[in-house]
Scaffold this motif. Sequence first.
Motif, PDB file in Angstrom:
ATOM      1  N   CYS A 157     -14.568 -32.206  21.271  1.00 14.82           N
ATOM      2  CA  CYS A 157     -15.352 -30.997  21.469  1.00 14.82           C
ATOM      3  C   CYS A 157     -16.432 -30.861  20.396  1.00 14.82           C
ATOM      4  N   LEU A 158     -16.062 -31.099  19.152  1.00 15.95           N
ATOM      5  CA  LEU A 158     -17.037 -31.020  18.067  1.00 15.95           C
ATOM      6  C   LEU A 158     -18.106 -32.107  18.175  1.00 15.95           C
ATOM      7  N   ALA A 178     -16.860 -25.229  10.214  1.00 24.99           N
ATOM      8  CA  ALA A 178     -17.765 -26.125   9.495  1.00 24.99           C
ATOM      9  C   ALA A 178     -18.769 -26.776  10.436  1.00 24.99           C
ATOM     10  N   THR A 179     -18.439 -26.897  11.689  1.00 24.30           N
ATOM     11  CA  THR A 179     -19.358 -27.465  12.665  1.00 24.30           C
ATOM     12  C   THR A 179     -20.169 -26.389  13.376  1.00 24.30           C
ATOM     13  N   VAL A 180     -19.507 -25.316  13.783  1.00 26.51           N
ATOM     14  CA  VAL A 180     -20.157 -24.318  14.639  1.00 26.51           C
ATOM     15  C   VAL A 180     -21.108 -23.414  13.852  1.00 26.51           C
ATOM     16  N   ILE A 181     -20.773 -23.042  12.632  1.00 26.08           N
ATOM     17  CA  ILE A 181     -21.646 -22.138  11.871  1.00 26.08           C
ATOM     18  C   ILE A 181     -23.023 -22.756  11.623  1.00 26.08           C
ATOM     19  N   PRO A 182     -23.130 -24.019  11.155  1.00 29.32           N
ATOM     20  CA  PRO A 182     -24.476 -24.595  11.025  1.00 29.32           C
ATOM     21  C   PRO A 182     -25.217 -24.700  12.363  1.00 29.32           C
ATOM     22  N   LEU A 183     -24.497 -24.978  13.437  1.00 29.11           N
ATOM     23  CA  LEU A 183     -25.137 -25.039  14.740  1.00 29.11           C
ATOM     24  C   LEU A 183     -25.664 -23.675  15.165  1.00 29.11           C
ATOM     25  N   ILE A 196     -26.618 -21.304  13.121  1.00 38.13           N
ATOM     26  CA  ILE A 196     -27.782 -21.007  12.273  1.00 38.13           C
ATOM     27  C   ILE A 196     -29.028 -21.715  12.805  1.00 38.13           C
ATOM     28  N   VAL A 197     -28.889 -22.981  13.188  1.00 39.04           N
ATOM     29  CA  VAL A 197     -30.022 -23.739  13.698  1.00 39.04           C
ATOM     30  C   VAL A 197     -30.463 -23.219  15.066  1.00 39.04           C
ATOM     31  N   THR A 198     -29.508 -22.830  15.883  1.00 38.04           N
ATOM     32  CA  THR A 198     -29.818 -22.367  17.232  1.00 38.04           C
ATOM     33  C   THR A 198     -30.549 -21.033  17.215  1.00 38.04           C
ATOM     34  N   GLY A 199     -30.179 -20.160  16.284  1.00 35.73           N
ATOM     35  CA  GLY A 199     -30.808 -18.843  16.217  1.00 35.73           C
ATOM     36  C   GLY A 199     -30.153 -17.882  17.196  1.00 35.73           C
ATOM     37  N   PRO A 200     -30.556 -16.614  17.144  1.00 34.01           N
ATOM     38  CA  PRO A 200     -29.926 -15.631  18.012  1.00 34.01           C
ATOM     39  C   PRO A 200     -30.279 -15.887  19.478  1.00 34.01           C
ATOM     40  N   GLY A 201     -29.295 -15.617  20.319  1.00 28.57           N
ATOM     41  CA  GLY A 201     -29.531 -15.782  21.745  1.00 28.57           C
ATOM     42  C   GLY A 201     -28.277 -16.186  22.486  1.00 28.57           C
ATOM     43  N   ARG A 202     -28.479 -16.519  23.722  1.00 31.01           N
ATOM     44  CA  ARG A 202     -27.370 -16.865  24.605  1.00 31.01           C
ATOM     45  C   ARG A 202     -26.650 -18.146  24.169  1.00 31.01           C
ATOM     46  N   ALA A 203     -27.393 -19.109  23.680  1.00 33.83           N
ATOM     47  CA  ALA A 203     -26.791 -20.370  23.240  1.00 33.83           C
ATOM     48  C   ALA A 203     -25.854 -20.149  22.055  1.00 33.83           C
ATOM     49  N   THR A 204     -26.216 -19.240  21.167  1.00 36.39           N
ATOM     50  CA  THR A 204     -25.349 -18.940  20.027  1.00 36.39           C
ATOM     51  C   THR A 204     -24.069 -18.265  20.482  1.00 36.39           C
ATOM     52  N   VAL A 205     -24.180 -17.389  21.462  1.00 37.72           N
ATOM     53  CA  VAL A 205     -22.986 -16.739  22.002  1.00 37.72           C
ATOM     54  C   VAL A 205     -22.058 -17.782  22.613  1.00 37.72           C
ATOM     55  N   LYS A 206     -22.624 -18.760  23.302  1.00 38.73           N
ATOM     56  CA  LYS A 206     -21.804 -19.824  23.886  1.00 38.73           C
ATOM     57  C   LYS A 206     -21.103 -20.632  22.795  1.00 38.73           C
ATOM     58  N   LEU A 207     -21.809 -20.907  21.695  1.00 36.81           N
ATOM     59  CA  LEU A 207     -21.190 -21.624  20.582  1.00 36.81           C
ATOM     60  C   LEU A 207     -20.042 -20.826  19.970  1.00 36.81           C
ATOM     61  N   VAL A 208     -20.231 -19.521  19.829  1.00 36.89           N
ATOM     62  CA  VAL A 208     -19.176 -18.673  19.265  1.00 36.89           C
ATOM     63  C   VAL A 208     -17.967 -18.628  20.210  1.00 36.89           C
TER      64      VAL A 208
END
Length: 143
Positions: free
Chosen positions: A43-44, A104-109, A111-123
Amino acid sequence: MNLWLGGAALLLVGGLGPSLWAAASGGAGRRVVAQNMATLLLCLVFLLLAQGYGRTAYVDLALVVAVLGPAGTLVFARLLLDRDSGDPPGARWLTPVVAVATPATVIPLCIVTGPGRATVKLVVIALLLLAGGVATTRAVRRG
């Protein structure tokens, strides 16, 4: 090759390879633990590949693995593990590895992705991995 692809390659070689080897050899308890670890690492890797290649389809694959991986581990734990055998080797490391590797993997992703729908999916993927890691560790340790 960028940093994201380097991280994915490192997880593939250093983590997923040994996990798949352990899942293919050893006793039932060791195989279930290795399958759970391989699910987390896969997954990571998908998340890192999504960022490295700039393709969101890999995030969808990570979401599918985050949902189905723990379910498969729970089925294997229920069917393969004996209740009298005790803790399989490596079972006590599952939750700490999930608790460290996922943020350790998701938090940097995020930050790079920025606010939005993609960040919600990562969370959501991170929460699924954390919850699945805790649930499967409890199932594997109880047998």
